[in-house]
Write a protein that holds these residues in place. Sequence first.
Motif, PDB file in Angstrom:
ATOM      1  N   ARG A 274     -19.731   4.470  11.532  1.00  4.45           N
ATOM      2  CA  ARG A 274     -20.697   5.321  10.853  1.00  4.45           C
ATOM      3  C   ARG A 274     -20.292   5.522   9.393  1.00  4.45           C
ATOM      4  NH1 ARG A 274     -23.990   7.895  14.204  1.00  4.45           N
ATOM      5  NH2 ARG A 274     -24.299   9.627  12.749  1.00  4.45           N
ATOM      6  N   PRO A 275     -21.242   5.963   8.530  1.00  8.79           N
ATOM      7  CA  PRO A 275     -20.891   6.232   7.134  1.00  8.79           C
ATOM      8  C   PRO A 275     -19.657   7.117   7.023  1.00  8.79           C
ATOM      9  CG  PRO A 275     -23.254   6.377   7.412  1.00  8.79           C
ATOM     10  CD  PRO A 275     -22.673   6.206   8.789  1.00  8.79           C
ATOM     11  N   HIS A 276     -18.737   6.719   6.109  1.00  9.49           N
ATOM     12  CA  HIS A 276     -17.487   7.414   5.811  1.00  9.49           C
ATOM     13  C   HIS A 276     -16.347   6.994   6.746  1.00  9.49           C
ATOM     14  CE1 HIS A 276     -20.299  10.934   4.462  1.00  9.49           C
ATOM     15  NE2 HIS A 276     -20.386   9.883   3.669  1.00  9.49           N
ATOM     16  N   ASP A 277     -16.643   6.261   7.839  1.00  7.18           N
ATOM     17  CA  ASP A 277     -15.561   5.802   8.715  1.00  7.18           C
ATOM     18  C   ASP A 277     -14.691   4.791   7.972  1.00  7.18           C
ATOM     19  OD1 ASP A 277     -16.431   7.348  10.779  1.00  7.18           O
ATOM     20  OD2 ASP A 277     -17.215   5.700  12.006  1.00  7.18           O
ATOM     21  N   ARG A 278     -13.406   4.854   8.248  1.00  5.33           N
ATOM     22  CA  ARG A 278     -12.462   3.938   7.609  1.00  5.33           C
ATOM     23  C   ARG A 278     -12.421   2.617   8.368  1.00  5.33           C
ATOM     24  NH1 ARG A 278      -7.195   2.236   7.681  1.00  5.33           N
ATOM     25  NH2 ARG A 278      -6.142   2.082   5.661  1.00  5.33           N
ATOM     26  N   ILE A 279     -12.462   1.509   7.613  1.00  5.33           N
ATOM     27  CA  ILE A 279     -12.338   0.170   8.178  1.00  5.33           C
ATOM     28  C   ILE A 279     -10.842  -0.147   8.322  1.00  5.33           C
ATOM     29  CG2 ILE A 279     -12.824  -2.288   7.774  1.00  5.33           C
ATOM     30  CD1 ILE A 279     -15.282  -0.646   8.370  1.00  5.33           C
ATOM     31  N   PRO A 280     -10.434  -0.874   9.360  1.00  6.51           N
ATOM     32  CA  PRO A 280      -9.026  -1.272   9.453  1.00  6.51           C
ATOM     33  C   PRO A 280      -8.551  -1.979   8.183  1.00  6.51           C
ATOM     34  CG  PRO A 280     -10.161  -1.780  11.500  1.00  6.51           C
ATOM     35  CD  PRO A 280     -11.215  -1.334  10.533  1.00  6.51           C
ATOM     36  N   SER A 281      -7.279  -1.866   7.902  1.00  4.38           N
ATOM     37  CA  SER A 281      -6.719  -2.495   6.705  1.00  4.38           C
ATOM     38  C   SER A 281      -6.784  -4.014   6.820  1.00  4.38           C
ATOM     39  CB  SER A 281      -5.265  -2.062   6.521  1.00  4.38           C
ATOM     40  OG  SER A 281      -4.463  -2.610   7.558  1.00  4.38           O
ATOM     41  N   GLU A 282      -6.553  -4.705   5.683  1.00  2.00           N
ATOM     42  CA  GLU A 282      -6.560  -6.159   5.713  1.00  2.00           C
ATOM     43  C   GLU A 282      -5.519  -6.688   6.697  1.00  2.00           C
ATOM     44  OE1 GLU A 282      -6.274  -8.002   1.927  1.00  2.00           O
ATOM     45  OE2 GLU A 282      -8.095  -7.077   1.129  1.00  2.00           O
ATOM     46  N   ALA A 283      -4.336  -6.075   6.700  1.00  2.00           N
ATOM     47  CA  ALA A 283      -3.280  -6.521   7.621  1.00  2.00           C
ATOM     48  C   ALA A 283      -3.712  -6.339   9.073  1.00  2.00           C
ATOM     49  CB  ALA A 283      -1.989  -5.756   7.343  1.00  2.00           C
ATOM     50  N   GLU A 284      -4.383  -5.228   9.361  1.00  2.00           N
ATOM     51  CA  GLU A 284      -4.857  -4.974  10.724  1.00  2.00           C
ATOM     52  C   GLU A 284      -5.945  -5.967  11.130  1.00  2.00           C
ATOM     53  OE1 GLU A 284      -4.102  -0.134  10.956  1.00  2.00           O
ATOM     54  OE2 GLU A 284      -5.939  -0.918  10.038  1.00  2.00           O
ATOM     55  N   LEU A 285      -6.816  -6.318  10.186  1.00  2.00           N
ATOM     56  CA  LEU A 285      -7.872  -7.289  10.484  1.00  2.00           C
ATOM     57  C   LEU A 285      -7.302  -8.689  10.666  1.00  2.00           C
ATOM     58  CD1 LEU A 285     -10.683  -6.021   8.086  1.00  2.00           C
ATOM     59  CD2 LEU A 285     -10.656  -5.876  10.578  1.00  2.00           C
ATOM     60  N   VAL A 286      -6.257  -9.024   9.896  1.00  2.00           N
ATOM     61  CA  VAL A 286      -5.581 -10.313  10.083  1.00  2.00           C
ATOM     62  C   VAL A 286      -5.029 -10.407  11.505  1.00  2.00           C
ATOM     63  CG1 VAL A 286      -3.541 -11.662   9.437  1.00  2.00           C
ATOM     64  CG2 VAL A 286      -5.028 -10.718   7.659  1.00  2.00           C
ATOM     65  N   ALA A 287      -4.386  -9.329  11.950  1.00  2.00           N
ATOM     66  CA  ALA A 287      -3.824  -9.313  13.305  1.00  2.00           C
ATOM     67  C   ALA A 287      -4.929  -9.360  14.363  1.00  2.00           C
ATOM     68  CB  ALA A 287      -2.966  -8.069  13.496  1.00  2.00           C
ATOM     69  N   GLN A 288      -6.051  -8.693  14.078  1.00  2.00           N
ATOM     70  CA  GLN A 288      -7.139  -8.626  15.051  1.00  2.00           C
ATOM     71  C   GLN A 288      -7.864  -9.964  15.210  1.00  2.00           C
ATOM     72  OE1 GLN A 288      -9.962  -5.457  14.303  1.00  2.00           O
ATOM     73  NE2 GLN A 288     -11.586  -6.472  15.456  1.00  2.00           N
ATOM     74  N   PHE A 289      -8.168 -10.634  14.083  1.00  2.00           N
ATOM     75  CA  PHE A 289      -8.963 -11.854  14.140  1.00  2.00           C
ATOM     76  C   PHE A 289      -8.111 -13.126  14.136  1.00  2.00           C
ATOM     77  CE2 PHE A 289     -12.080  -8.792  12.587  1.00  2.00           C
ATOM     78  CZ  PHE A 289     -13.213  -9.144  13.296  1.00  2.00           C
ATOM     79  N   GLY A 290      -6.884 -13.032  13.632  1.00  2.00           N
ATOM     80  CA  GLY A 290      -6.031 -14.213  13.572  1.00  2.00           C
ATOM     81  C   GLY A 290      -6.335 -15.131  12.414  1.00  2.00           C
ATOM     82  N   TYR A 291      -7.079 -14.647  11.413  1.00  2.00           N
ATOM     83  CA  TYR A 291      -7.403 -15.450  10.240  1.00  2.00           C
ATOM     84  C   TYR A 291      -6.474 -15.070   9.083  1.00  2.00           C
ATOM     85  CZ  TYR A 291     -11.713 -16.234  12.895  1.00  2.00           C
ATOM     86  OH  TYR A 291     -12.621 -16.536  13.862  1.00  2.00           O
ATOM     87  N   SER A 292      -6.535 -15.821   7.997  1.00  2.00           N
ATOM     88  CA  SER A 292      -5.672 -15.548   6.854  1.00  2.00           C
ATOM     89  C   SER A 292      -6.116 -14.297   6.114  1.00  2.00           C
ATOM     90  CB  SER A 292      -5.694 -16.732   5.885  1.00  2.00           C
ATOM     91  OG  SER A 292      -6.952 -16.811   5.223  1.00  2.00           O
ATOM     92  N   ARG A 293      -5.208 -13.739   5.319  1.00  2.00           N
ATOM     93  CA  ARG A 293      -5.539 -12.540   4.536  1.00  2.00           C
ATOM     94  C   ARG A 293      -6.610 -12.860   3.491  1.00  2.00           C
ATOM     95  NH1 ARG A 293      -1.477  -7.727   3.678  1.00  2.00           N
ATOM     96  NH2 ARG A 293      -2.877  -6.253   2.648  1.00  2.00           N
ATOM     97  N   MET A 294      -6.591 -14.076   2.955  1.00  2.00           N
ATOM     98  CA  MET A 294      -7.603 -14.472   1.978  1.00  2.00           C
ATOM     99  C   MET A 294      -8.998 -14.459   2.599  1.00  2.00           C
ATOM    100  SD  MET A 294      -7.818 -18.013  -0.249  1.00  2.00           S
ATOM    101  CE  MET A 294      -6.167 -17.718  -0.876  1.00  2.00           C
ATOM    102  N   THR A 295      -9.076 -14.915   3.851  1.00  2.00           N
ATOM    103  CA  THR A 295     -10.360 -14.922   4.562  1.00  2.00           C
ATOM    104  C   THR A 295     -10.848 -13.493   4.797  1.00  2.00           C
ATOM    105  OG1 THR A 295      -9.827 -17.011   5.657  1.00  2.00           O
ATOM    106  CG2 THR A 295     -11.496 -15.622   6.703  1.00  2.00           C
ATOM    107  N   VAL A 296      -9.947 -12.626   5.226  1.00  2.00           N
ATOM    108  CA  VAL A 296     -10.304 -11.226   5.458  1.00  2.00           C
ATOM    109  C   VAL A 296     -10.745 -10.569   4.161  1.00  2.00           C
ATOM    110  CG1 VAL A 296      -9.373  -8.965   6.082  1.00  2.00           C
ATOM    111  CG2 VAL A 296      -8.844 -10.963   7.497  1.00  2.00           C
ATOM    112  N   ASN A 297     -10.006 -10.824   3.078  1.00  2.00           N
ATOM    113  CA  ASN A 297     -10.335 -10.235   1.785  1.00  2.00           C
ATOM    114  C   ASN A 297     -11.725 -10.654   1.326  1.00  2.00           C
ATOM    115  OD1 ASN A 297     -10.262 -10.596  -1.435  1.00  2.00           O
ATOM    116  ND2 ASN A 297      -9.002  -8.847  -0.862  1.00  2.00           N
TER     117      ASN A 297
END
Length: 242
Positions: free
Chosen positions: A32-55
């Motif tokens: 929802r509006p104002h909710d925090r998205i996981p950090s780039e490092a957390e998304l890298v761990a979640q999806f298994g993609y590179s940090r550049m891709t997440v960024n």
Amino acid sequence: MFSRSPQPSPPVPFYEKIKQAISEKIASGTLRPHDRIPSEAELVAQFGYSRMTVNRALRELTDEGLLVRLQGVGTFVAEPKGQSALFEIRSIADEIASRNHRHRCEVLVLEETQASAEQALELNVKEGTRIFHSLMIHYENDVPVQIEDRCVNAARVPEYLEQDYTQTTPHAYLSRIAPLTEGEHIVEAVRAAPQECDWLRVKEHDPCLLIRRRTWSSSDIISHARLLFPGNRYRLQGHFMS
């Protein structure tokens, strides 16, 4: 007669998969509006993609108005109109009006100049690039409460010098012309220079609060502002959600 087999669809780029996953959660109301998205490092761990891709995924979602990124704070779901009221950088005039007080602005400098080395670094342009510079004092009920020293990307905001800043504020004008998609605040306690002490009506050793603020619209830095407040007349307050 043999029918032709359908051609396989091209694979979806990895960054698009991240965008789709986040967009679907926003559309469904899971995020929802104002909710925090996981950090780039957390998304890298979640999806298994590179940090550049997440960024890239986060930057494109920001450009599309679904997210708001604040350096040093995090990435958050934007309001439906593309700007998060939670992290909205308010105009000093609006802050004063919210207290039912009167705002007045005195413009000291409004000029075209060439970017110094420091200004070029803040705006991410080449040294010597044409920029705009403004210096003004904001008053609350005729008491000085802020010195605003701002440099502006002239290429993105070509009519900046033509505005009447006794009737509006640089923040209000810039928000209308180049809507905020990203912001950066650096806050520190400082002592004002002698001339600044005179303008703010403070003594030489009185503490002051300095906010260095940069704002982006899409991928461009629009302005850098040095905002100086008397320490006894200003309180920095924020509200964050996780």
